[in-house]
Write an enzyme that holds these catalytic residues in place. Structure first.
Site, PDB file in Angstrom:
ATOM      1  N   ARG A  43     -39.155  61.489  12.084  1.00 35.60           N
ATOM      2  CA  ARG A  43     -40.403  60.853  11.677  1.00 35.60           C
ATOM      3  C   ARG A  43     -41.080  61.609  10.534  1.00 35.60           C
ATOM      4  O   ARG A  43     -41.828  61.026   9.749  1.00 35.60           O
ATOM      5  CB  ARG A  43     -41.324  60.718  12.888  1.00 35.60           C
ATOM      6  N   ASP A  46     -28.676  67.655  12.853  1.00 38.63           N
ATOM      7  CA  ASP A  46     -29.952  67.969  13.495  1.00 38.63           C
ATOM      8  C   ASP A  46     -29.740  68.975  14.614  1.00 38.63           C
ATOM      9  O   ASP A  46     -29.372  68.615  15.734  1.00 38.63           O
ATOM     10  CB  ASP A  46     -30.599  66.695  14.040  1.00 38.63           C
ATOM     11  N   LYS A  63     -31.911  72.408  20.028  1.00 36.99           N
ATOM     12  CA  LYS A  63     -31.326  71.523  21.022  1.00 36.99           C
ATOM     13  C   LYS A  63     -30.388  72.297  21.945  1.00 36.99           C
ATOM     14  O   LYS A  63     -29.877  73.358  21.569  1.00 36.99           O
ATOM     15  CB  LYS A  63     -30.525  70.407  20.339  1.00 36.99           C
TER      16      LYS A  63
END
Length: 479
Positions: free
Chosen positions: A333, A252, A259
Site C-alpha cells: 500500500r 517481499d 516474515k
C-alpha cells in the site's frame, strides 16, 4: 498452436484425434461411441476422460470423450473438460485434432471459441527451470473447432489472452534475483518496441523530485533501485484512458517486520500485480481495440538493512499526506499510494489497482475469488460482470467509515495498518481509497489467486482474463 473453424461432421475429420463431449443426460450422437461409453462405465463427470482407439466410423486414429457433468452444460464444467483433454492430448502426442462444438448455457458461440482457445493454450504452459528457458511447445500444431461460423475473432481474442497470461505467469515464476525492478522495466521497454507503445521509466532521483516518500521508504533497504514504469497504448485519440496500476514488489522479505522463513520463497510472487498489467497490455496491443490504456508499475524490493524503514517511522507521500509505518510488511500500500497519486497526470476515466496485497484476503476468499473494493458502484458492477464472462471470479468487500477509522494515528495523517487484526483486507483498501480522490477507482486484491502453492507451485496468470474482458466491455459501451 493454430486454431481454425470448420463446418464438418466430426466423424469425417482426418487427423490424430477428435474430442467429443458427454454429460449425464446425453452422449455424443454416435452409436459406436454410446456403446463404448457404456462398456467402459464412463460416468461423464467433469474432468473425466475416456480414450478410444480406432473407433468404427471415425477417420481419426483416436477419439477422446470428455465429461461435462449434469445438464445444462455449465461454463466451468466445460473448462474442466478442456483442461482434462489437454493432458491426454499431450500424452498421446496428438498434433492435429478436432473439437466438437458445444453449446454453453448463457454464452454465445464466439465466447465458446474464445474460451476454448484460451483454455487450451493456457493449459499447455509449463513452468521452466532457470537457465533452460525454451519456447513453449506442447507438440499440438493445429486445433480445428467444429462451427457454423466464419468469424475467427473469438479464437484470436482467446489466443491473445492466453499469450498475455503466459507472460504474466513467466514473470511471476522467475526467481527474484532475475526478475528485479530493472527486469520489469526492461520487459516494459521490450513490449513498447514490439508493439509501438509509449514507455517511460522513472528512476529513484525522479521519484525523489516528485516527493514519493512513501514508495521510497519501501525501497531504501534494498540494493536494487526502484522503478516507476508506465506503458501506454493509444487506440482512440485523446479519449480518457483506463489506467491499471500493478503492485511490483519483486521480493517481499517483510523488511524490518521480517516474515517467517517458511514459505518466504513465494514472496517472489509479490509482483504478480505488475506482471498482470503487463500481460493485459500485451493482450490489448494484439487485439488493438478503440480505447486508450495506460499501465503503471511501481516496482521495488522490500528488504531489511541498516538504512531500511522501521516500525514507527513517519513518511510523507506524494499526495502530501503523512503515514506512520507501523508494520514494514504492509509495504504494498505504501508504493501503491504514490502510484495512485501519480496516475492523476493521465486524466483517467477509471483506475484499477491490482495487488497481492493482504494475507487476510486469502483467509476470507481462498484461492477462488479475488477481493474487489471500489469507490464507484457502477465500476464495481462492471468488474463483477466481466468476471462472470471471463470466469475469473471476484467478490466485493465494503469500504465504510467504520473500517477507515481503524487507520487512525496519533503521529501522522494515517497509519499503514489498522489498529487491530480485524478486516485486514478492507482496511488496506480503505488506506488506498484515501489517495483516489478525483477519479473512479477499484482495487483487486489477488493475494489468493495470483499463484498456487504445493506440488504445482506457479503463477496462474490471473486476473489478465478479467481485466481484458472489462476493457473490451468498455469498448462496447462506447460504440
Amino acid at each position: 498452436m493454430k486454431f481454425t473453424l470448420i463446418n464438418e461432421i466430426i466423424q469425417h475429420f482426418k487427423g490424430d484425434a477428435v474430442v467429443v463431449f458427454s454429460n449425464s443426460n446425453t452422449v455424443f450422437n454416435d452409436d459406436n461411441i454410446q456403446q463404448l461409453i457404456k462398456l467402459n462405465h464412463f460416468d461423464s463427470k467433469p474432468g473425466k476422460v475416456l480414450l478410444l482407439n480406432l473407433v468404427s466410423g471415425f477417420k481419426s486414429k483416436q477419439v477422446i470423450v470428455s465429461g461435462l457433468g449434469d445438464a445444462p452444460i455449465s461454463a466451468k464444467n466445460y473448462v474442466k473438460a478442456l483442461n482434462a483433454v489437454i493432458v491426454i492430448l499431450v500424452e498421446i502426442k496428438a498434433k492435429n485434432l478436432m473439437v466438437q462444438h458445444v453449446g454453453i448455457k448463457g454464452f454465445n458461440e464466439l465466447w465458446v471459441h474464445e474460451i476454448t482457445a484460451k483454455v487450451m493454450c493456457n493449459a499447455t504452459y509449463k513452468v521452466q527451470k532457470v537457465g533452460n528457458y525454451k519456447k513453449q511447445n506442447s507438440g499440438i500444431e493445429r486445433i480445428t473447432i467444429q462451427s457454423t461460423m466464419d468469424s475467427v475473432y473469438g479464437l484470436m481474442k482467446g489466443q491473445a489472452i492466453a499469450d498475455g497470461m503466459s507472460l504474466t505467469r513467466h514473470l511471476g515464476d522467475l526467481p527474484s534475483n532475475v526478475c528485479t525492478p530493472s527486469y520489469l522495466a526492461g520487459t516494459a521497454i521490450s513490449l513498447a518496441q514490439e508493439f509501438n507503445l509509449e514507455c517511460e521509466v522513472l528512476e529513484e532521483v525522479d521519484m525523489e523530485k516528485l516527493g514519493m516518500g512513501s514508495l521510497l521508504a519501501v525501497s531504501k533497504g534494498s540494493s536494487e533501485p526502484p522503478k516507476l514504469i508506465s506503458l501506454s497504448y493509444r487506440g482512440n485519440g485523446n479519449e480518457k484512458p483506463i489506467v491499471l496500476v500493478g503492485k511490483g514488489v519483486t521480493f517481499d522479505s517483510g523488511g524490518i517486520s521480517l516474515k517467517p522463513g517458511t514459505g518466504m520463497d513465494e514472496m517472489k510472487y509479490d509482483m504478480c500485480g505488475a506482471a498482470s498489467v503487463l500481460g493485459v497490455m500485451r493482450v490489448i496491443a494484439q487485439i488493438k481495440p478503440n480505447i486508450n490504456l495506460v499501465v503503471v508499475l511501481p516496482a521495488v524490493e522490500n528488504m531489511p538493512a541498516h538504512n531500511a524503514s522501521k516500525p514507527g517511522d513517519v513518511v510523507k507521500s506524494m499526495s502530501g499526506k503523512t503515514i506512520e509505518i507501523l508494520n514494514t510488511d504492509a509495504e504494498g500500500r505504501l508504493i501503491l499510494c504514490d502510484a495512485l497519486t501519480y496516475v492523476k497526470k493521465f486524466n483517467p476515466e477509471v483506475v484499477i489497482d491490482i495487488a497481492t496485497l493482504t494475507g487476510a484476503v486469502v483467509v476470507a476468499l481462498g484461492k477462488y475469488n479475488s477481493g474487489l473494493m471500489s469507490n464507484d458502484k457502477n465500476l464495481a458492477n462492471d468488474i463483477i460482470s466481466a468476471s462472470k464472462v471471463s470466469l475469473d471470479g471476484v467478490w466485493q468487500l465494503p469500504i465504510e467509515d467504520e473500517y477507515d477509522e481503524l487507520l487512525q494515528s496519533n503521529f501522522a495523517d494515517m497509519a499503514n495498518i489498522g489498529g487491530s487484526s480485524e478486516a485486514g483486507s478492507i482496511t488496506a483498501g480503505c488506506f488506498l481509497s484515501r489517495f483516489t480522490q478525483g477519479y473512479r477507482w477499484a482495487h483487486l486484491d489477488i493475494a489468493g489467486t495470483a499463484w498456487v502453492s504445493g506440488d504445482k507451485k506457479g503463477a496462474t496468470g490471473r486476473p489478465v482474463s478479467l481485466l481484458t474482458q472489462f476493457i473490451m466491455d468498455q469498448v462496447q459501451k462506447r460504440l
